[in-house]
Design an enzyme around this catalytic site. Structure first.
Site, PDB file in Angstrom:
ATOM      1  N   ARG A 108       2.494   8.450  13.137  1.00  0.00           N
ATOM      2  CA  ARG A 108       2.201   9.551  13.595  1.00  0.00           C
ATOM      3  C   ARG A 108       0.616   9.787  13.868  1.00  0.00           C
ATOM      4  NH1 ARG A 108       3.585  14.682  10.756  1.00  0.00           N
ATOM      5  NH2 ARG A 108       1.606  13.993   9.636  1.00  0.00           N
ATOM      6  N   ARG A 150     -10.489   5.880   9.982  1.00  0.00           N
ATOM      7  CA  ARG A 150      -9.658   5.147   9.024  1.00  0.00           C
ATOM      8  C   ARG A 150      -8.606   4.669   9.847  1.00  0.00           C
ATOM      9  NH1 ARG A 150      -7.989  10.416   5.060  1.00  0.00           N
ATOM     10  NH2 ARG A 150      -6.578  10.749   7.086  1.00  0.00           N
ATOM     11  N   PHE A 177      15.656  19.175  -1.602  1.00  0.00           N
ATOM     12  CA  PHE A 177      14.273  18.792  -1.875  1.00  0.00           C
ATOM     13  C   PHE A 177      14.070  17.462  -1.513  1.00  0.00           C
ATOM     14  CE2 PHE A 177      11.378  16.843  -4.778  1.00  0.00           C
ATOM     15  CZ  PHE A 177      10.124  17.675  -4.575  1.00  0.00           C
ATOM     16  N   TYR A 198       0.929  -1.048   0.056  1.00  0.00           N
ATOM     17  CA  TYR A 198      -0.162   0.119   0.006  1.00  0.00           C
ATOM     18  C   TYR A 198       0.950   1.362   0.042  1.00  0.00           C
ATOM     19  CZ  TYR A 198      -3.106   3.726   1.463  1.00  0.00           C
ATOM     20  OH  TYR A 198      -3.691   4.831   1.543  1.00  0.00           O
TER      21      TYR A 198
HETATM   22 CA    CA Z   1      -6.041   8.826  -0.531  1.00  0.00          CA
END
Ligand code: CA
Length: 400
Positions: free
Chosen positions: A225, A235, A295, A178
């Site tokens: 976190r 969720r 970055f 995922y």
């Molecule tokens: Ca999403």
């Protein structure tokens, strides 16, 4: 600002960094008008940058510090994935329309003049999708090398999102997969854009495993976190096979924030994420351009700082734990090369080490991974093939 300064009162480097951020022109662009109003009069490019500011101010600031050659393609890459994600996140959008759109987004949405109304779970996301033709036209103005990367990643991410719409994150392998779809692919795509720009070695785009780890490190930090926030949004992204070892019900952690079981679960997830850190160091060692380096490196240092803060921290179960603003500012200002990253990683690894408790069920594994990070920090040369990372087997076909 005053509160943030006080929290860093005995840390002069943090205070200096916060002042530099505030007054040093770090974030000097702002769009006051609502996006919908801008959409009417703005050209495609202007709309895209304004949309970026509205949907992610922090990312918009970071993009300004990329080499000019890359800004447009990274901006489009972000907006296309944001558009895709808004489709995925809209729970009112019927699945029989949503799933095919996710799988075909790279074809449908990237052709000129496509847009969709009333989809997206916030006003700005809806506006973005409503005027997506502006994004797709800006996309079609990019060089073919950039377009190819963006279309390919969008295709794979859309497929992955559609697959996961029907299944849950249970095993550690599901969790890695995922995270690969929603974040690892971003790392892989950015590598592709960096190589296509000619500013980084053309082989960087082949380093998919370590680029994937860069994304996994950031995504897992957020997932761990955000336990409490996600719980209240109904969720859950923590892999069930891990949390169900400690409690039968996911809400029990919130009810027992200081219990040994809750903390052991949290620590197990942090330990899992630490597995990716040596890969991240190897990836950052490969970068040549100083702006691209910053970055990539700043979010990694922030993630590692967050890991150090949340390890064994009961507040994770009852609030969203954030690192001090001063510490964040310090990392933004003083992360300039691989030496700075190594120093920061070592500091945070030792902070976790100081919190280790021999009674924690993963004590030895956590310690081993921290030692591995400290060793990796000391390795001066890049030798990707020499560094065997601990992989949870991820189907090769997914990555390559
Ligand atoms: Ca999403």
């Amino acid at each position: 600002m005053i509160k943030d300064l006080l929290q860093s009162a005995n840390k002069p480097k943090e205070v200096v960094a916060m002042m530099k951020m505030k007054f040093g022109g770090y974030c000097n662009v702002s769009y006051k008008e609502p996006l919908e109003e801008l959409a009417v009069k703005a050209g495609d490019k202007e709309f895209c940058y304004a949309a970026l500011h509205k949907v992610s101010r922090s990312f918009a600031v970071v993009i300004q510090h990329l080499p000019e050659e890359l800004r447009d393609s990274v901006c489009v890459f972000y907006l296309v994935l944001r558009g895709l994600d808004s489709v995925e996140d809209d729970m009112e959008f019927p699945n029989e329309q949503k799933w095919p759109l996710l799988r075909d987004f790279h074809k449908t949405a990237l052709t000129n003049n496509w847009n969709i109304v009333n989809v997206g779970d916030s006003a700005d996301y809806r506006t973005l999708l409503k005027h997506f033709d502006k994004v797709s036209r800006f996309y079609n103005d990019l060089k073919p090398g950039y377009r190819e990367v963006i279309a390919d990643i969008t295709c794979r991410m859309g497929e992955g999102m559609a697959d996961f719409a029907e299944k849950k994150v249970n095993t550690l392998a599901d969790y890695d997969l995922y995270c690969h779809y929603v974040a690892g692919l971003v790392g892989i795509g950015l590598s592709g854009l960096f190589s296509a720009s000619g500013l980084e070695n053309k082989n960087l785009k082949e380093q998919r495993v370590i680029a994937n780890s860069m994304g996994l490190m950031l995504q897992k930090t957020n997932i761990i976190r955000d336990y409490w926030e996600d719980l209240h949004l109904n969720r859950a992204f923590w892999p069930k096979d891990i949390w169900s070892k400690y409690y039968d019900d996911f809400t029990e952690f919130e009810k027992n924030p200081t219990s040994e079981k809750s903390l052991a679960c949290l620590n197990e997830l942090v330990t899992d994420a630490l597995r990716h850190v040596p890969d991240c160091l190897n990836y950052m060692r490969m970068l040549n351009d100083p702006q691209i380096f910053r970055f990539c490196a700043i979010p990694q240092v922030m993630a590692m700082a967050t890991m150090a803060k949340i390890y064994n921290n009961p507040n994770v179960f009852t609030s969203v734990v954030k690192i001090r603003k001063g510490l964040a500012a310090k990392q933004m200002i003083y992360t300039n090369d691989i030496k700075d990253v190594c120093e920061a990683f070592e500091t945070f690894a030792y902070q976790i080490m100081d919190k280790l408790n021999p009674n924690d069920p993963n004590y030895l594994l956590t310690k081993k991974r921290l030692h591995r990070i400290i060793e990796a920090v000391d390795e001066q040369t890049i030798n990707i093939s020499m560094v065997p990372t601990e992989e949870v087997p991820l189907e090769e076909s997914v990555l390559f």
